[in-house]
Write a protein that holds these residues in place. Structure first.
Motif, PDB file in Angstrom:
ATOM      1  N   VAL A 128       0.855  -1.195   0.000  1.00  0.00           N
ATOM      2  CA  VAL A 128       0.000   0.000   0.000  1.00  0.00           C
ATOM      3  C   VAL A 128       0.890   1.245   0.000  1.00  0.00           C
ATOM      4  O   VAL A 128       1.354   1.691   1.047  1.00  0.00           O
ATOM      5  CB  VAL A 128      -0.948   0.025   1.214  1.00  0.00           C
ATOM      6  N   PRO A 129       1.166   1.815  -1.178  1.00  0.00           N
ATOM      7  CA  PRO A 129       1.929   3.065  -1.217  1.00  0.00           C
ATOM      8  C   PRO A 129       0.988   4.245  -0.999  1.00  0.00           C
ATOM      9  O   PRO A 129      -0.063   4.332  -1.633  1.00  0.00           O
ATOM     10  CB  PRO A 129       2.519   3.076  -2.635  1.00  0.00           C
ATOM     11  N   GLU A 130       1.336   5.125  -0.103  1.00  0.00           N
ATOM     12  CA  GLU A 130       0.523   6.325   0.138  1.00  0.00           C
ATOM     13  C   GLU A 130       1.431   7.389   0.741  1.00  0.00           C
ATOM     14  O   GLU A 130       2.382   7.072   1.452  1.00  0.00           O
ATOM     15  CB  GLU A 130      -0.695   6.041   1.031  1.00  0.00           C
ATOM     16  N   LEU A 131       1.106   8.655   0.472  1.00  0.00           N
ATOM     17  CA  LEU A 131       1.988   9.759   0.866  1.00  0.00           C
ATOM     18  C   LEU A 131       1.724  10.176   2.311  1.00  0.00           C
ATOM     19  O   LEU A 131       1.252  11.279   2.590  1.00  0.00           O
ATOM     20  CB  LEU A 131       1.785  10.945  -0.081  1.00  0.00           C
ATOM     21  N   ASN A 132       2.009   9.246   3.225  1.00  0.00           N
ATOM     22  CA  ASN A 132       1.830   9.498   4.648  1.00  0.00           C
ATOM     23  C   ASN A 132       2.619   8.460   5.434  1.00  0.00           C
ATOM     24  O   ASN A 132       3.355   7.669   4.846  1.00  0.00           O
ATOM     25  CB  ASN A 132       0.333   9.473   4.994  1.00  0.00           C
ATOM     26  N   TRP A 133       2.437   8.438   6.727  1.00  0.00           N
ATOM     27  CA  TRP A 133       3.210   7.550   7.602  1.00  0.00           C
ATOM     28  C   TRP A 133       2.504   6.200   7.791  1.00  0.00           C
ATOM     29  O   TRP A 133       2.923   5.377   8.601  1.00  0.00           O
ATOM     30  CB  TRP A 133       3.430   8.260   8.949  1.00  0.00           C
ATOM     31  N   GLY A 134       1.390   6.005   7.078  1.00  0.00           N
ATOM     32  CA  GLY A 134       0.669   4.735   7.172  1.00  0.00           C
ATOM     33  C   GLY A 134      -0.745   4.944   7.647  1.00  0.00           C
ATOM     34  O   GLY A 134      -0.996   4.934   8.852  1.00  0.00           O
ATOM     35  N   GLN A 135      -1.682   5.150   6.717  1.00  0.00           N
ATOM     36  CA  GLN A 135      -3.070   5.408   7.113  1.00  0.00           C
ATOM     37  C   GLN A 135      -4.019   4.361   6.539  1.00  0.00           C
ATOM     38  O   GLN A 135      -4.489   3.489   7.269  1.00  0.00           O
ATOM     39  CB  GLN A 135      -3.473   6.836   6.731  1.00  0.00           C
ATOM     40  N   LEU A 136      -4.257   4.401   5.227  1.00  0.00           N
ATOM     41  CA  LEU A 136      -5.211   3.428   4.681  1.00  0.00           C
ATOM     42  C   LEU A 136      -4.659   2.010   4.804  1.00  0.00           C
ATOM     43  O   LEU A 136      -5.418   1.036   4.809  1.00  0.00           O
ATOM     44  CB  LEU A 136      -5.553   3.756   3.224  1.00  0.00           C
ATOM     45  N   VAL A 137      -3.339   1.877   4.898  1.00  0.00           N
ATOM     46  CA  VAL A 137      -2.730   0.556   5.036  1.00  0.00           C
ATOM     47  C   VAL A 137      -3.300  -0.187   6.248  1.00  0.00           C
ATOM     48  O   VAL A 137      -3.415  -1.413   6.232  1.00  0.00           O
ATOM     49  CB  VAL A 137      -1.187   0.675   5.134  1.00  0.00           C
TER      50      VAL A 137
END
Lengths: 373, 179
Positions: A323-332
């Motif tokens: 799960v790549p996302e521009l944050n520290w880990g949310q939708l993951v």
């Protein structure tokens, strides 16, 4: 055939709003959302609409809620700091079942953060930023044309279900210009709130029918827990009402889920992404498939309600989920919850205000798959 | 040409984003797919500013430049940050940028001075630069570029901007490449 235009993401949002019938906007300018308001300040009056610059974002969302109860399709647009200020009133919109659209063009946070840099750090705030259990729909987009379509869709859902709908954009997409052919009038469905057949015994909080102030129905609007007539209610009655407004969205999770599913049939590794990051994933998947790796991709357009069943079925045979996302880990975290330990779920994030590149994603998948993850 | 990646860099207020829009719109009218991403700092003016233009005959998925083919630098900061020998073509403003003499791919052109002296307005240096870039790299049709300049610049400065395009084109053709 109509000609291509060079259109910015923010402009596409503003034009989508007008297309959807938005006739009221209130906001307070903030990078990277300001061009939405600039466009609407110029164009809304030409179609009989109103664009107000308020003193802050609290006033902006309040004006939008008021305008909606005045009968207008209404929207505001902001970024992280303004979105934080709006949270209390988003809860008010939820409990009063007020149709409205809130656009959040995400930038690096928290606080003032990196005002001109990209982020996907407001995913959890969009779901849980206001207190208490509440229904919310959160959509996102990856392309300029899709920003237009999703803005129209956000209004349609807000109007159909009497619920605040949040559209999460980001700095790069908000400012990105691409060649597009935008929808013509009539090409996309436009939905408006349903009015009651009879006004005499109208119950404003019984279902999705809506009667604005001045339209003849007896309407009482309060942020307190209330009964079907809008009068304060506690205990069992309060719980019943809250359950009804929660379930009107939760029970429709599957039909609300918009997504793209690519190469999932034979996928050993599955990438799940959304928003601007999906464009890096699209390239990465092309690179990985060319390398002969069985990689699939689930591109989520609806983030909330989170589509559990969809994610479960797309990851059922996966040996690795990224799960790549521009944050520290949310939708993951949602993905981890749904996958439930059947396969390793990994997060790939960035906090420096730059996009995750296709190469970063491809390298990560190659490393893991070749290690036999 | 499958894909061209172009970075237009300098400081806020130099019109780099506008230059990116003008270039992309011209390419779009030539039938190409385009993406213009912009990047700038939190300052109101004079912070770093950059426009990234991708022109392609293919679908453009990833919207930012990964390996620039062409680089324009209107400030020293931008040059120090973005220059690399791997770039095919680099155009810098000769008075704003001190570039290493040994680099083979750099064109040092007096863009700002030409804008001031030959057009009478140093603010059109961005369009002078576009004229030079297009002369050196043949990115878009001149007809399309002129139409795009006309469409995207204010009426009052239209003639100046059209002249700037010609000045830039001429600069590129007459200046010897520095070795």
């Amino acid at each position: 055939m109509r000609e291509q235009e060079l259109v910015q993401g923010n402009e596409a949002c503003a034009r989508g709003a007008i297309y959807a019938g938005c006739r009221f906007f209130a906001g307070y300018p903030i990078t990277p959302s300001s061009e939405i308001m600039e466009y609407l300040a110029r164009e809304l009056p030409k179609v009989g609409g109103v664009c107000l610059q308020m003193e802050d974002e609290i006033a902006s969302i309040s004006a939008v809620i008021g305008a909606s109860w005045g009968g207008a399709k209404a929207m505001t647009a902001t970024s992280g700091p303004g979105f934080s200020l709006m949270q209390e009133s988003i809860g008010y919109a939820a409990i009063t079942e007020t149709p409205c659209v809130i656009v959040d063009a995400q930038r690096g946070g928290p606080s003032t953060g990196q005002p001109t840099k990209v982020s996907q750090g407001d995913v959890m705030q969009a779901r849980w930023g206001t207190h208490g259990d509440h229904p919310i729909i959160v959509l996102t987009a990856s392309w300029v044309r899709e920003v237009f379509e999703m803005t129209v869709h956000a209004f349609n859902l807000a109007e159909k279900y009497r619920v605040p709908v949040i559209l999460l954009l980001d700095e790069v997409l908000a400012h990105l210009r691409e060649n597009v052919i935008l929808p013509e009038p009539g090409e996309l469905e436009v939905i408006s709130r349903r009015h009651p057949d009879r006004l005499e015994d109208f119950r404003p909080f019984a279902d999705e029918t809506f009667c604005a102030f001045g339209e003849g129905g007896r309407v009482m609007v309060t942020g307190m827990s209330h009964d079907e007539l809008g009068f304060p209610a506690q205990g069992k009655k309060a719980a019943e009402q809250l359950q009804r407004i929660l379930m009107k969205i939760e029970s429709r999770t599957e039909e609300l889920a918009l997504y793209g599913a690519h190469f999932l049939d034979d996928a050993d590794a599955v990438i799940i992404s959304y928003g601007i990051t999906s464009r890096a994933v699209e390239e990465a998947v092309r690179l990985l498939r060319a390398d002969g790796l069985a990689v699939g991709w689930l591109d989520l357009k609806t983030l909330w309600p989170f589509p559990d069943k969809l994610v479960r079925s797309c990851t059922e045979h996966a040996h690795y989920v990224l799960v790549p996302e521009l944050n520290w880990g949310q939708l993951v975290r949602e993905v981890e919850r749904v996958v439930g330990g059947r396969a390793p779920v990994e997060h790939l994030g960035r906090l420096d205000g730059y996009l995750i590149t296709p190469e970063e994603i491809a390298r990560r998948v190659q490393d893991r798959v070749q290690c036999g993850a | 040409m499958a894909t061209k990646q172009i970075q237009l860099t300098g400081a806020g207020g130099q019109g780099l984003v506008l230059a990116g829009i003008i270039l992309a719109e011209a390419a779009m009218r030539d039938g190409k797919n385009v993406a213009v991403a912009q990047s700038y700092g939190p300052e109101a003016r004079l912070g770093a500013s950059k426009a990234e233009v991708i022109i392609s005959t293919e679908k453009i998925a990833y919207p930012q430049v990964t390996q620039p083919d062409i680089l324009l630098c209107l400030s020293q900061d931008a040059f120090d940050k973005y220059f690399s020998d791997a770039q095919v073509l680099v155009v810098v403003d000769a008075t704003q940028v001190q570039a290493p003499a040994e680099s083979r791919n750099i064109y040092k052109l007096p863009l700002v001075r030409a804008a001031a002296e030959q057009v009478g307005n140093r603010l059109v240096a961005n369009v002078v630069a576009l004229g030079a870039l297009n002369a050196l790299a043949e990115l878009v049709s001149w007809e399309g570029l002129r139409a795009s300049v006309e469409r995207r610049t204010p009426q009052k400065y239209r003639e100046q901007n059209l002249r700037a395009l010609e000045v830039g084109r001429h600069l590129a053709h007459t200046q010897t490449k520095e070795v």
